[in-house]
Motif scaffolding. Sequence first.
Motif, mmCIF file in Angstrom:
data_model
loop_
_atom_site.group_PDB
_atom_site.id
_atom_site.type_symbol
_atom_site.label_atom_id
_atom_site.label_comp_id
_atom_site.label_asym_id
_atom_site.label_seq_id
_atom_site.Cartn_x
_atom_site.Cartn_y
_atom_site.Cartn_z
ATOM 1 N N ALA A 193 0.831 -1.216 0.000
ATOM 2 C CA ALA A 193 0.000 0.000 0.000
ATOM 3 C C ALA A 193 0.862 1.262 0.000
ATOM 4 O O ALA A 193 1.970 1.277 0.533
ATOM 5 N N LYS A 194 0.330 2.312 -0.629
ATOM 6 C CA LYS A 194 0.905 3.651 -0.473
ATOM 7 C C LYS A 194 0.403 4.199 0.863
ATOM 8 O O LYS A 194 -0.690 3.831 1.314
ATOM 9 N N ILE A 195 1.175 5.104 1.447
ATOM 10 C CA ILE A 195 0.787 5.629 2.758
ATOM 11 C C ILE A 195 0.789 7.161 2.734
ATOM 12 O O ILE A 195 1.798 7.783 2.385
ATOM 13 N N ILE A 196 -0.358 7.731 3.126
ATOM 14 C CA ILE A 196 -0.453 9.181 3.353
ATOM 15 C C ILE A 196 -0.552 9.370 4.865
ATOM 16 O O ILE A 196 -1.305 8.646 5.526
ATOM 17 N N GLU A 197 0.202 10.320 5.401
ATOM 18 C CA GLU A 197 0.090 10.597 6.842
ATOM 19 C C GLU A 197 -0.225 12.065 7.081
ATOM 20 O O GLU A 197 0.376 12.951 6.463
ATOM 21 N N ILE A 198 -1.176 12.309 7.998
ATOM 22 C CA ILE A 198 -1.502 13.681 8.418
ATOM 23 C C ILE A 198 -1.280 13.752 9.929
ATOM 24 O O ILE A 198 -1.850 12.958 10.684
ATOM 25 N N ASN A 199 -0.446 14.688 10.343
ATOM 26 C CA ASN A 199 -0.123 14.815 11.768
ATOM 27 C C ASN A 199 0.437 16.218 11.995
ATOM 28 O O ASN A 199 1.022 16.806 11.090
ATOM 29 N N THR A 200 0.256 16.729 13.201
ATOM 30 C CA THR A 200 0.799 18.061 13.502
ATOM 31 C C THR A 200 2.319 18.032 13.647
ATOM 32 O O THR A 200 2.966 19.077 13.633
ATOM 33 N N LYS A 201 2.870 16.820 13.820
ATOM 34 C CA LYS A 201 4.336 16.700 13.842
ATOM 35 C C LYS A 201 4.724 15.294 13.371
ATOM 36 O O LYS A 201 3.884 14.396 13.353
ATOM 37 N N SER A 228 9.875 6.422 7.963
ATOM 38 C CA SER A 228 10.137 5.018 7.637
ATOM 39 C C SER A 228 9.218 4.492 6.538
ATOM 40 O O SER A 228 9.677 3.773 5.658
ATOM 41 N N LEU A 229 7.930 4.831 6.576
ATOM 42 C CA LEU A 229 7.070 4.188 5.579
ATOM 43 C C LEU A 229 6.086 5.092 4.866
ATOM 44 O O LEU A 229 5.243 4.623 4.109
ATOM 45 N N VAL A 230 6.177 6.388 5.124
ATOM 46 C CA VAL A 230 5.168 7.293 4.569
ATOM 47 C C VAL A 230 5.572 7.821 3.191
ATOM 48 O O VAL A 230 6.716 8.207 2.979
ATOM 49 N N ASP A 231 4.618 7.803 2.252
ATOM 50 C CA ASP A 231 4.879 8.355 0.906
ATOM 51 C C ASP A 231 4.590 9.844 0.860
ATOM 52 O O ASP A 231 5.307 10.600 0.226
ATOM 53 N N ILE A 232 3.474 10.263 1.488
ATOM 54 C CA ILE A 232 3.163 11.695 1.530
ATOM 55 C C ILE A 232 2.878 12.060 2.984
ATOM 56 O O ILE A 232 1.943 11.513 3.603
ATOM 57 N N PHE A 233 3.685 12.980 3.535
ATOM 58 C CA PHE A 233 3.432 13.447 4.899
ATOM 59 C C PHE A 233 2.909 14.876 4.829
ATOM 60 O O PHE A 233 3.568 15.751 4.269
ATOM 61 N N ILE A 234 1.736 15.123 5.379
ATOM 62 C CA ILE A 234 1.209 16.491 5.416
ATOM 63 C C ILE A 234 1.154 16.926 6.876
ATOM 64 O O ILE A 234 0.435 16.326 7.687
ATOM 65 N N GLU A 235 1.956 17.960 7.176
ATOM 66 C CA GLU A 235 2.045 18.416 8.552
ATOM 67 C C GLU A 235 0.948 19.453 8.816
ATOM 68 O O GLU A 235 0.866 20.457 8.101
#
Length: 250
Positions: free
Chosen positions: A209-217, A224-231
């Motif tokens: 799977a592709k991984i998108i992550e949304i987090n304040t930090k 390690s495994l995220v393709d798109i990180f949106i802070e």
Amino acid sequence: MKNDLINQSVDYINKSKVIVAFTGAGVSAESNIPTFRDDDGIWQKYNPQLLEINHFMANPADSWKVIKQIFYDKFANANPNDAHYAFMELERMGKLRSIITQNIDNLHQKSGSKNVIEFHGNSNKLVCTNCHQGYAIGEIDLNKDIPRCPKCFGILKPDFVFFGESIDQKIHNLAAREAQLCDLMIIVGTSGEVFPAALIPENAKFYGAKIIEINTKPSNYTNSLVDIFIEGKASRILKEIVNLYKQKYF
Ligand code: OAD
């Protein structure tokens, strides 16, 4: 820059066939429910040992006092925020297969999401530690120091997973299967510090799977495994993503 990431995320969502969300306390932070490990988090104020199963059984009154403050006083008045509603909309549009949540606050369901896998259980139910009878929260008087089973007088415990308890096997298997099936996982508002829940996104990545992550930090996953990180905050970013998806593709 952030707009590029939002555009990219929307394209991922459009191209993906099976999308699963994985959420933690950060998704409910804007519903005024504190997270656990942030600077103003629950574990800064309370000792996590109070939610350790052996400690609870030996000191039920102490644990219950804090459980009521943390979970029942706060949760009862909480409402879903735009992050919960964005996931609900994505499910309604046929683009979100399921949400695996570590949260026990019921807010995904309250927002209208249907396929919610509660990895750590739910605070709306209580279970007797002696006869294992289950109760809805409204059936029991929580003003007692130690809420007890009306049938056998055993100590009642909230039906969510305490430290030292294992995850319900069926729920664990179900979550693992969702992680294997998905081709996109959207991780929102979790530090990735609590096991075995923390392994769910690892599983998804392992099966492609592709991984998108949304987090304040950044979290344990970000590098390690995220393709798109949106802070940023879950509510604003998820709302923007879902609105743009609707505008472009729905
Ligand atoms: P944590 O408190 O460990 O992590 C919360 C995460 O949310 C952090 O990474 C924050 O940066 C992020 N965050 C905070 N506000 C946010 C916002 N507005 N938008 C997006 N992200 C935000 O909480 P969990 O990872 O959920 O167990 O913790 C896992 C488990 O630990 C919980 O399920 C709980 C606890 O012990 C049980 O209740 C059984």
